[in-house]
Design an enzyme around this catalytic site. Structure first.
Site, PDB file in Angstrom:
ATOM      1  N   ASP A  33      -2.893   7.437  -0.016  1.00 19.91           N
ATOM      2  CA  ASP A  33      -3.472   8.252   0.991  1.00 19.91           C
ATOM      3  C   ASP A  33      -2.403  10.033   1.419  1.00 19.91           C
ATOM      4  OD1 ASP A  33      -3.772   6.945   3.103  1.00 19.91           O
ATOM      5  OD2 ASP A  33      -4.090   8.182   4.318  1.00 19.91           O
ATOM      6  N   THR A  40      -4.345   6.997   8.888  1.00 16.48           N
ATOM      7  CA  THR A  40      -3.997   5.589   7.965  1.00 16.48           C
ATOM      8  C   THR A  40      -4.899   4.625   8.243  1.00 16.48           C
ATOM      9  OG1 THR A  40      -2.915   4.046   9.414  1.00 16.48           O
ATOM     10  CG2 THR A  40      -3.793   4.236  11.013  1.00 16.48           C
ATOM     11  N   ARG A  56       1.803   2.351  -7.520  1.00 18.00           N
ATOM     12  CA  ARG A  56       0.592   2.662  -6.605  1.00 18.00           C
ATOM     13  C   ARG A  56       1.005   3.767  -5.442  1.00 18.00           C
ATOM     14  NH1 ARG A  56      -0.589   2.958  -0.844  1.00 18.00           N
ATOM     15  NH2 ARG A  56      -3.299   2.726  -0.371  1.00 18.00           N
ATOM     16  N   THR A  84       1.410   2.771   9.723  1.00 24.00           N
ATOM     17  CA  THR A  84       1.497   4.665   8.560  1.00 24.00           C
ATOM     18  C   THR A  84       1.890   5.288   9.658  1.00 24.00           C
ATOM     19  OG1 THR A  84       0.985   4.269   6.306  1.00 24.00           O
ATOM     20  CG2 THR A  84       0.939   6.575   7.348  1.00 24.00           C
ATOM     21  N   GLY A 116      -5.578   3.539   2.212  1.00 21.42           N
ATOM     22  CA  GLY A 116      -6.008   4.376   1.540  1.00 21.42           C
ATOM     23  C   GLY A 116      -6.442   5.063   0.285  1.00 21.42           C
TER      24      GLY A 116
HETATM   25  N1  ASP Z   1      -2.540   4.975   4.351  1.00 21.05           N
HETATM   26  C1  ASP Z   1      -1.518   4.315   3.984  1.00 21.05           C
HETATM   27  C2  ASP Z   1      -1.857   3.666   2.424  1.00 21.05           C
HETATM   28  O1  ASP Z   1      -2.724   3.704   1.935  1.00 21.05           O
HETATM   29  C3  ASP Z   1      -1.171   3.108   4.258  1.00 21.05           C
HETATM   30  C4  ASP Z   1      -1.826   2.337   5.543  1.00 21.05           C
HETATM   31  O2  ASP Z   1      -1.357   3.146   6.723  1.00 21.05           O
HETATM   32  O3  ASP Z   1      -2.195   1.244   6.048  1.00 21.05           O
HETATM   33  O4  ASP Z   1      -0.734   4.269   2.151  1.00 21.05           O
END
Ligand code: ASP
Length: 335
Positions: free
Chosen positions: A226, A246, A223, A195, A249
């Site tokens: 965050d 990141t 789904r 992210t 989430g």
């Molecule tokens: N935070 C992101 C999510 O949960 C994924 C990530 O940053 O790896 O969708």
């Protein structure tokens, strides 16, 4: 204390481009303490403009830095910056080329938050690449904060966004390979990029941010993580600072991580100490932290920055004073 130990044994292995900047980042940290009452307000203002973002997204952060240097406002510069990764089909975690859900649909999430406290978000959007820009349209052109799925997509077309196929051949092949023995096990520091959450301070000293992602690879249909949730993946209070996240989430949402960091800064913590405390809130209650990564970055109104994560390997970008540097983050789990 942990941070000082880290500094003493500074084996800053990284994809690091600039040791100087790393030490600058650590200086912020070294002057911080984890007790709120011991925190001192920042004395000096760091040089503006500033852009920081999660991971080693060199080009995206440089783009935001250039835009800020030309006088573009904090939010627009951040949106221009992250668009580089949203359009980068080699990046399988953001925008076009992002990994699909387990049924093969690429669905994107994003949010923006402005220096005046306005915000916008889109979740589970298909066929639109620049979802951070779309989140801004939700903020400015609708009475709402968040639009989901088909509604967000229809709104995008009404705003002139074009329909694009987000599933690339490479992502499709990887998904088909995954289907042979489908297991839901996110890999820590997957491919070292993930992210993109970005925080910017413009020439006026105003702070804004954005967070954009395709979410966890092969997630369940529907789904949402965050990243598009104001307070979890991103939070800005222009009088205090901002934070973005990141990683896993679900765990960020349970602790409303970015809001927590801004509130800790409001109570006197430095960005570094606040990021550390937000990670501590997660690991102190959750033995499973060994299996997932979470990383935060933060910036305060004085332009101080900080970052912290659970596992080694997370880096962040910092643009300031014409330099765009990749900085390794300190981490909690020292084996
Ligand atoms: N935070 C992101 C999510 O949960 C994924 C990530 O940053 O790896 O969708």
């Amino acid at each position: 204390m942990k941070r000082r130990h880290f500094l003493k044994n500074a084996s800053l292995t990284s994809v690091g481009l600039a040791v100087g900047s790393t030490l600058t980042g650590c200086t912020d940290a070294a002057t911080t303490k984890s007790k709120i009452s011991e925190e001192k307000p920042p004395m000096t203002m760091n040089k503006k403009p500033i852009a920081i973002c999660t991971w080693g997204f060199v080009a995206a952060n440089a783009k935001a830095g250039e835009a800020l240097s030309k006088g573009i406002t904090a939010l627009d510069a951040a949106i221009e910056g992250v668009a580089i990764e949203e359009e980068n089909i080699k990046n399988t975690t953001v925008g076009k080329g992002g990994a699909p859900d387990r049924e093969g649909n690429v669905t994107l999430d994003a949010c923006v938050m402005d220096s005046n406290g306005d915000c916008g978000a889109v979740v589970c959007v298909e066929n639109i690449t620049n979802v951070a820009a779309l989140a801004k349209q939700v903020m400015t052109e609708t009475p709402h904060v968040m639009l989901a799925g088909e509604g967000a997509e229809a709104f995008a077309y009404s705003q002139g966004f074009k329909k694009e196929k987000l599933l690339t051949e490479a992502s499709k092949k990887a998904w088909e390979a995954w289907l042979k023995s489908p297991e839901y096990k996110p890999i820590i520091n997957i491919e070292n990029h993930d992210t993109i959450g970005m925080l910017t301070m413009d020439n006026n000293g105003d702070i804004a941010g954005t967070c954009t992602t395709s979410g966890l690879s092969y997630k369940m249909k529907g789904r949402v993580g965050d990243s598009p949730i104001i307070g979890s993946g991103l939070f800005i209070d222009n009088t205090i600072g901002g934070a973005t996240a990141t990683g896993m989430g679900e765990e960020v949402m349970k602790t409303v991580g970015s809001f927590l960091i801004v509130e800790l800064m409001r109570n006197g913590m430095s960005p570094q100490a606040a990021c550390e405390e937000a990670v501590n809130r997660i690991v102190s209650k959750n033995d499973r932290y060994k299996d997932f990564q979470i990383a935060y970055i933060a910036m305060n109104k004085a332009g101080e920055t900080g970052a912290y994560c659970i596992h080694e390997g997370f880096t962040y970008m910092k643009f300031q004073d014409g330099k765009n540097e990749n900085i390794p983050s300190d981490f909690y789990h020292k084996s």
